[in-house]
Design a protein around this motif. Structure first.
Motif, PDB file in Angstrom:
ATOM      1  N   ASN A 158      20.793  33.081 -56.211  1.00  0.00           N
ATOM      2  CA  ASN A 158      19.507  32.792 -56.829  1.00  0.00           C
ATOM      3  C   ASN A 158      18.733  34.058 -57.184  1.00  0.00           C
ATOM      4  O   ASN A 158      17.556  34.021 -57.481  1.00  0.00           O
ATOM      5  CB  ASN A 158      18.663  31.909 -55.902  1.00  0.00           C
ATOM      6  CG  ASN A 158      18.398  32.617 -54.592  1.00  0.00           C
ATOM      7  OD1 ASN A 158      19.089  33.590 -54.259  1.00  0.00           O
ATOM      8  ND2 ASN A 158      17.407  32.158 -53.858  1.00  0.00           N
ATOM      9  N   ARG A 159      19.408  35.170 -57.101  1.00  0.00           N
ATOM     10  CA  ARG A 159      18.723  36.424 -57.347  1.00  0.00           C
ATOM     11  C   ARG A 159      19.709  37.420 -57.945  1.00  0.00           C
ATOM     12  O   ARG A 159      20.842  37.506 -57.474  1.00  0.00           O
ATOM     13  CB  ARG A 159      18.215  36.947 -56.015  1.00  0.00           C
ATOM     14  CG  ARG A 159      17.112  37.946 -56.142  1.00  0.00           C
ATOM     15  CD  ARG A 159      16.694  38.453 -54.768  1.00  0.00           C
ATOM     16  NE  ARG A 159      16.205  39.803 -54.916  1.00  0.00           N
ATOM     17  CZ  ARG A 159      15.026  40.087 -55.457  1.00  0.00           C
ATOM     18  NH1 ARG A 159      14.236  39.123 -55.843  1.00  0.00           N
ATOM     19  NH2 ARG A 159      14.644  41.335 -55.605  1.00  0.00           N
ATOM     20  N   VAL A 160      19.290  38.136 -58.981  1.00  0.00           N
ATOM     21  CA  VAL A 160      20.211  39.094 -59.570  1.00  0.00           C
ATOM     22  C   VAL A 160      19.431  40.361 -59.927  1.00  0.00           C
ATOM     23  O   VAL A 160      18.250  40.297 -60.255  1.00  0.00           O
ATOM     24  CB  VAL A 160      20.919  38.489 -60.813  1.00  0.00           C
ATOM     25  CG1 VAL A 160      19.922  38.121 -61.884  1.00  0.00           C
ATOM     26  CG2 VAL A 160      21.973  39.436 -61.354  1.00  0.00           C
ATOM     27  N   GLU A 161      20.122  41.470 -59.790  1.00  0.00           N
ATOM     28  CA  GLU A 161      19.468  42.745 -60.093  1.00  0.00           C
ATOM     29  C   GLU A 161      20.151  43.423 -61.269  1.00  0.00           C
ATOM     30  O   GLU A 161      21.372  43.410 -61.374  1.00  0.00           O
ATOM     31  CB  GLU A 161      19.538  43.666 -58.873  1.00  0.00           C
ATOM     32  CG  GLU A 161      18.624  43.248 -57.756  1.00  0.00           C
ATOM     33  CD  GLU A 161      18.205  44.441 -56.916  1.00  0.00           C
ATOM     34  OE1 GLU A 161      19.009  45.372 -56.789  1.00  0.00           O
ATOM     35  OE2 GLU A 161      17.073  44.419 -56.400  1.00  0.00           O
ATOM     36  N   LEU A 162      19.335  44.013 -62.139  1.00  0.00           N
ATOM     37  CA  LEU A 162      19.860  44.814 -63.236  1.00  0.00           C
ATOM     38  C   LEU A 162      19.269  46.202 -63.136  1.00  0.00           C
ATOM     39  O   LEU A 162      18.138  46.367 -62.696  1.00  0.00           O
ATOM     40  CB  LEU A 162      19.445  44.216 -64.582  1.00  0.00           C
ATOM     41  CG  LEU A 162      20.137  42.952 -65.093  1.00  0.00           C
ATOM     42  CD1 LEU A 162      19.585  42.616 -66.467  1.00  0.00           C
ATOM     43  CD2 LEU A 162      21.639  43.151 -65.151  1.00  0.00           C
ATOM     44  N   LEU A 163      20.065  47.174 -63.545  1.00  0.00           N
ATOM     45  CA  LEU A 163      19.512  48.526 -63.647  1.00  0.00           C
ATOM     46  C   LEU A 163      19.554  48.951 -65.103  1.00  0.00           C
ATOM     47  O   LEU A 163      20.620  49.019 -65.717  1.00  0.00           O
ATOM     48  CB  LEU A 163      20.316  49.509 -62.783  1.00  0.00           C
ATOM     49  CG  LEU A 163      19.892  50.980 -62.887  1.00  0.00           C
ATOM     50  CD1 LEU A 163      18.433  51.165 -62.502  1.00  0.00           C
ATOM     51  CD2 LEU A 163      20.772  51.865 -62.024  1.00  0.00           C
ATOM     52  N   ASN A 164      18.352  49.188 -65.647  1.00  0.00           N
ATOM     53  CA  ASN A 164      18.237  49.637 -67.028  1.00  0.00           C
ATOM     54  C   ASN A 164      17.963  51.137 -67.024  1.00  0.00           C
ATOM     55  O   ASN A 164      16.916  51.585 -66.576  1.00  0.00           O
ATOM     56  CB  ASN A 164      17.094  48.874 -67.705  1.00  0.00           C
ATOM     57  CG  ASN A 164      16.841  49.337 -69.138  1.00  0.00           C
ATOM     58  OD1 ASN A 164      17.535  50.202 -69.657  1.00  0.00           O
ATOM     59  ND2 ASN A 164      15.829  48.760 -69.763  1.00  0.00           N
ATOM     60  N   VAL A 165      18.924  51.902 -67.501  1.00  0.00           N
ATOM     61  CA  VAL A 165      18.746  53.354 -67.564  1.00  0.00           C
ATOM     62  C   VAL A 165      18.279  53.707 -68.972  1.00  0.00           C
ATOM     63  O   VAL A 165      18.993  53.505 -69.942  1.00  0.00           O
ATOM     64  CB  VAL A 165      20.036  54.089 -67.191  1.00  0.00           C
ATOM     65  CG1 VAL A 165      19.890  55.578 -67.422  1.00  0.00           C
ATOM     66  CG2 VAL A 165      20.375  53.823 -65.736  1.00  0.00           C
TER      67      VAL A 165
END
Lengths: 359, 302, 276
Positions: free
Chosen positions: A45-52
């Motif tokens: 139910n939770r997701v992380e993205l890393l935007n560089v």
């Protein structure tokens, strides 16, 4: 290197065992430090993205991340938390190649993204054709920022070669943004001198001769022009110029739109190797596709990027005056070629510097 | 310490009883007043130009818009996470470097061995290596394209662009501070006191705790403060290996850079002022230590 | 055999302390630096040589080495003076100044650079007055020297200070009672005692200045051939993914700094052995 003459220092079994103890403590500490790294990316139910990303997009992505998270929540009933990393475009791209775990990169120029394929095998070669508009959901161009009232009467690129004009622009060897500045000058020169490279070279050289401070990064150059009040004209991205006027002094600066300029395309892409490993491809792709929706396009315009959607662009025509825009492919045959001939060691820009020094 | 107190006491007796000699001595070992005033003035101008003014710029920038703006800048979630990260790193690095500093100083000051100048020079090296090169070194070692990168990523271990990388880089940069402070101090103190203690039957640890440590206490504290300050302020190398993930791998100096690049100058100076606050802590600790020592000396003399 | 060894060396703990020292340095220092130097050897000699002898790079050596030498010399003179004043004289605010000396260690170099350029730019607090006399500091080589002086300032003060504190007054008194005037005492008694510390401080200030990046880029104009320091070129090389070129120039800096430190530490070790 015989630092330790053991026979002299009285190594007994006891001190050997102490040495062993020291080794044990040391390794324990090291493993402790190592184990602090606990990667966890996608849960149900939770997701992380890393935007560089690069420096000037901070304000835009702060707001964009919020509207995307809202969108994703309603569509997929999943919380998405987008982590941001900002810095110079080139060093950000390098960090991703060196192992920074970016799901998506949103950089200043295609050359820095190309490097992800060429040096890191992180994305396929055809990455730029995966999204509309050369994978650039928003664009910008290069304009001139002058002090209030335009005391030096600067109207177009030609004025930058005048002896009484000091020009501020960062170093294209360290700043991706500055490469656009340089290429805008070069493209203008080519047009003006009907493709004569020698005359164009001379024109660009004269501009750089008027540069008193060559900052390593774009934001540093802005501060030089604005905070230190050095120089008469600042070559800047259009969005940066608007931001300077807005944040650093209303009524202290004027934006001069030259007769023609380069179309700056800051591209975006999913970093395939990372999203496949982390299992975040779906959300990462959706994150970039959502940049082309009307909401996001309006947001981009609000942050002074030119929307790629022409209808929305037309709504903001007050902010974005029309001018002749050429692309890097038109005048310089693409980034790889531009980089090789102009910015690499021994390239045209190095020659310009040597020429200026010799005079 | 006690020996010094004794000296002070006796020499003051000498001065009391033999005024004329004392006067002549003092004149001979002191400079004329005008020279003293000149030297002090030159020093003060130098300090003002190079230390006081830069500090004023930071403090002025930090408090220009009032204390509440300053407070808001510090309470900002990103600032708080940068402060927390910085403190965490310091809590790991400073004890390790303290242990290293004491061990290295003991080995170098109390023993003779070949290659000692080489070892001392190597300990000095982190002072001399450009932060830019330090960053490059660790990228070459731990980066995906580097020596250990593929192995690390195969085992899903993150060093670079995560907290461990920042820890190692800062440990590297602040390696010499405590050792450098202690080595000359311990060399100068010699080893007679320790040898006496050992001949009297104390073991190595007892000797260290009761003889050596009290002697080097001040130097050690000072070294720890310096190491701490430098660890908090390290910028160039950290910038390369941190990955600059907002709220995660931004240390205080990186956060300051972010703020400055966002044209939030007041906030940038506010966070900087926290770091300069360390200098004030140094004054406080130093004063307390000196005051304690003076008191002990007075007690011993009485 | 054990008995004779114990006799020779009463103090214990060499194995433990040296072991830990080498282990810790191994993990934090030797392995990374070793890997770096090894990396340098993966390029051919020609590549290495042409990377470190480019005209622009050579011009930057001149500025970096020259500027660091000048800055270290300024620090030598004023650092010694400052240490002397702090140890020998009493004046109001002394303790504050004593503590301020560490400021360049505590302040992040980027902040220092911003503060210095705020002061010395021609619109700055100090710069506007210098501008009247036609002296430009910011964005000139003078600015580079100012920044390098600032960051190296604590070294000389902090190496000289403790030695001066421990200098026994008896020596000076003896010298004076033997009829030497103050200048002679300083020259013949105090200076030789301070010499090793001065040398160390000088070497450290120089080496530190050589590698400085963060503060300098704000105040130097970064114009190639004129105000561009070597560390900036290393950054420029890495920006172009030229890790080899960057590592080559980095190696030059590394070796230069190490030679400097080795020379000074060796000299010191040698003099201390000679004098007992």
């Amino acid at each position: 290197m015989p630092i330790l003459p053991l026979h002299k220092t009285g190594v007994t079994t006891r001190s050997v065992s102490k040495l062993a103890a020291a080794v044990a403590i040391g390794s324990a500490v090291l493993t402790g430090v190592l184990s602090m790294s606990t990667p966890s990316y996608a849960q149900s139910n939770r997701v992380e993205l890393l935007n560089v990303s690069y420096d000037p997009t901070r304000e835009f992505y702060r707001e964009y991340n919020a509207i995307f998270a809202e969108h994703w929540q309603t569509e997929h009933d999943q919380t998405v938390n987008v982590r941001q990393s900002h810095g110079g475009s080139g060093s950000q791209g390098r960090a991703v190649i060196d192992g920074l775990d970016a799901d998506v990169v949103t950089l200043a120029l295609a050359y820095d993204v190309d490097a992800l394929h060429q040096r890191g095998e992180l994305i396929p070669e055809d990455w730029q054709s995966r999204l509309p508009n050369n994978s650039s959901p928003y664009t910008s161009t290069i304009v001139l920022l002058v002090r209030d009232g335009n005391p030096k009467n600067i109207q177009d690129w030609d004025d930058l070669v005048r002896d009484d004009v000091e020009v501020i622009t960062p170093n294209p060897k360290t700043s991706g943004g500055a490469r656009w500045n340089y290429l805008a000058l070069w493209g203008y020169g080519l047009d003006k001198f009907d493709g004569d490279e020698e005359q164009t070279y001379e024109f660009v050289r004269q501009v750089y001769e008027n540069v008193p401070v060559l900052d390593p990064a774009a934001r540093g150059a802005t501060n030089t022009f604005v905070q230190r009040r050095i120089g008469d004209v600042f070559i800047a991205w259009e969005n940066e110029a608007f931001l300077s006027v807005e944040q650093l002094g209303q009524g202290e600066y004027e934006i001069i739109v030259p007769s023609q300029s380069i179309l700056a395309e800051p591209p975006v892409t999913v970093v395939d190797a990372n999203v496949d490993r982390k299992g975040t491809r779906d959300v990462a792709e959706a994150y970039l596709e959502f940049l082309y929706t009307d909401d996001a396009q309006h947001l981009a315009a609000k942050h002074y990027y030119r929307p790629s959607n022409t209808d929305i662009l037309a709504e903001y025509s007050d902010n974005f005056p029309e001018l002749t825009l050429f692309t890097i492919d038109d005048v310089l045959g693409g980034w790889q070629h531009a980089q090789e001939t102009h910015f690499n060691d021994g390239g045209v820009f190095d020659r310009i510097l040597e020429d200026i020094n010799a005079r | 310490m006690d020996k010094g107190a004794y000296d002070v006491a006796t020499s003051s007796t000498v001065i009391d009883t033999n005024d004329t000699i004392a006067k002549r001595w003092r004149r001979a070992t002191e400079e004329p007043a005008w020279i003293r005033v000149t030297l002090i003035t030159i020093s003060l101008i130098f300090v003002a130009l190079f230390l006081l003014l830069p500090l004023s710029v930071v403090l002025y920038g930090a408090f220009e818009q009032g204390i509440s703006v300053w407070y808001d800048a510090i309470r900002d979630p990103d600032a708080m996470s940068a402060i927390r990260l910085t403190l965490l790193i310091v809590a790991i690095v400073v004890p390790l470097n303290t242990l290293f500093g004491v061990a290295a100083a003991w080995a170098i000051a109390k023993f003779e061995f070949r290659g000692k100048p080489i070892l001392i020079s190597l300990i000095d090296m982190p002072f001399a290596i450009s932060p830019v090169v330090v960053g490059l070194i660790f990228v070459i070692l731990f980066g995906s394209q580097g020596w250990l990168g593929p192995w690390l990523s195969a085992h899903d271990l993150r060093i670079i662009f995560a907290v461990p990388g920042i820890v190692i880089v800062i440990a590297f940069g602040t390696l010499p501070f405590i050792a450098r402070e202690l080595i000359p101090l311990m060399q100068q103190q010699g080893k007679e006191e320790e040898e006496a203690s050992l001949t009297l039957g104390a073991n190595g640890w007892q000797t260290f705790w009761h003889v050596t440590l009290p002697n080097i206490k001040w130097g050690l504290i000072y070294g720890v403060i310096l190491c701490n300050a430098r660890a908090m302020g390290e910028f160039g190398a950290v910038a390369v290996v941190s990955g600059r993930i907002r709220g995660e791998t931004n240390t205080m100096p990186l956060h300051i850079e972010v703020l400055y690049n966002e044209y939030m100058f007041t906030a940038a100076f506010a966070v900087s002022s926290l770091l300069t606050g360390l200098a004030l802590v140094t004054i406080a600790i130093k004063s307390v230590v000196e005051w304690q020592e003076e008191r002990q000396q007075r007690l011993a003399a009485a | 055999m054990a008995a004779t060894l114990v006799k020779r060396r009463v103090i214990p703990g060499f194995g433990l302390t040296m072991g830990f020292t080498l282990l810790y340095m191994g993990l934090v220092f030797f392995i990374p630096v070793g890997a770096f130097l090894l990396y340098t050897t993966t390029m051919s000699w020609d590549t290495f040589w042409s990377a470190i002898t480019q005209r622009q790079v050579v011009a930057s050596y001149k500025l970096s080495f020259g500027g660091s030498l000048i800055a270290a010399t300024i620090n030598l003179v004023f650092g010694a003076l400052l240490a002397w004043v702090l140890v020998r004289y009493r004046f109001p605010g002394k303790r504050l100044i004593d503590a301020l000396v560490d400021l360049p260690f505590a302040l992040p170099t980027a902040v220092a650079g911003i503060a210095l350029v705020t002061l010395y730019a021609s619109t700055g607090w100090v710069g506007q007055y210098l501008d009247v006399f036609g002296i430009r500091v910011a964005y000139t080589q003078l600015g580079v020297v100012i920044a390098l002086t600032y960051i190296g300032l604590p070294f000389v003060v902090r190496t000289v200070q403790p030695v001066l504190e421990d200098l026994e007054a008896e020596l000076e008194e003896a010298s004076a009672s033997l009829g030497a005037d103050r200048l002679t005492t300083i020259r013949r008694v105090i200076f030789p005692a301070l010499f090793p510390a001065l040398l160390t401080g000088y070497a450290l200030a120089f080496a530190r200045a050589l590698g400085e990046y963060g503060s300098v880029v704000f105040i130097s104009g970064n114009i190639p051939f004129r105000t561009e320091i070597t560390p900036l070129l290393i950054v420029a090389k890495t920006e172009q993914y030229d890790y080899h070129g960057a590592a080559a120039i980095g190696t030059v800096m590394l070796v230069a700094a190490f030679m400097m430190l080795l020379l000074i530490n060796g000299l010191q070790w040698w003099t201390s052995r000679r004098h007992g």
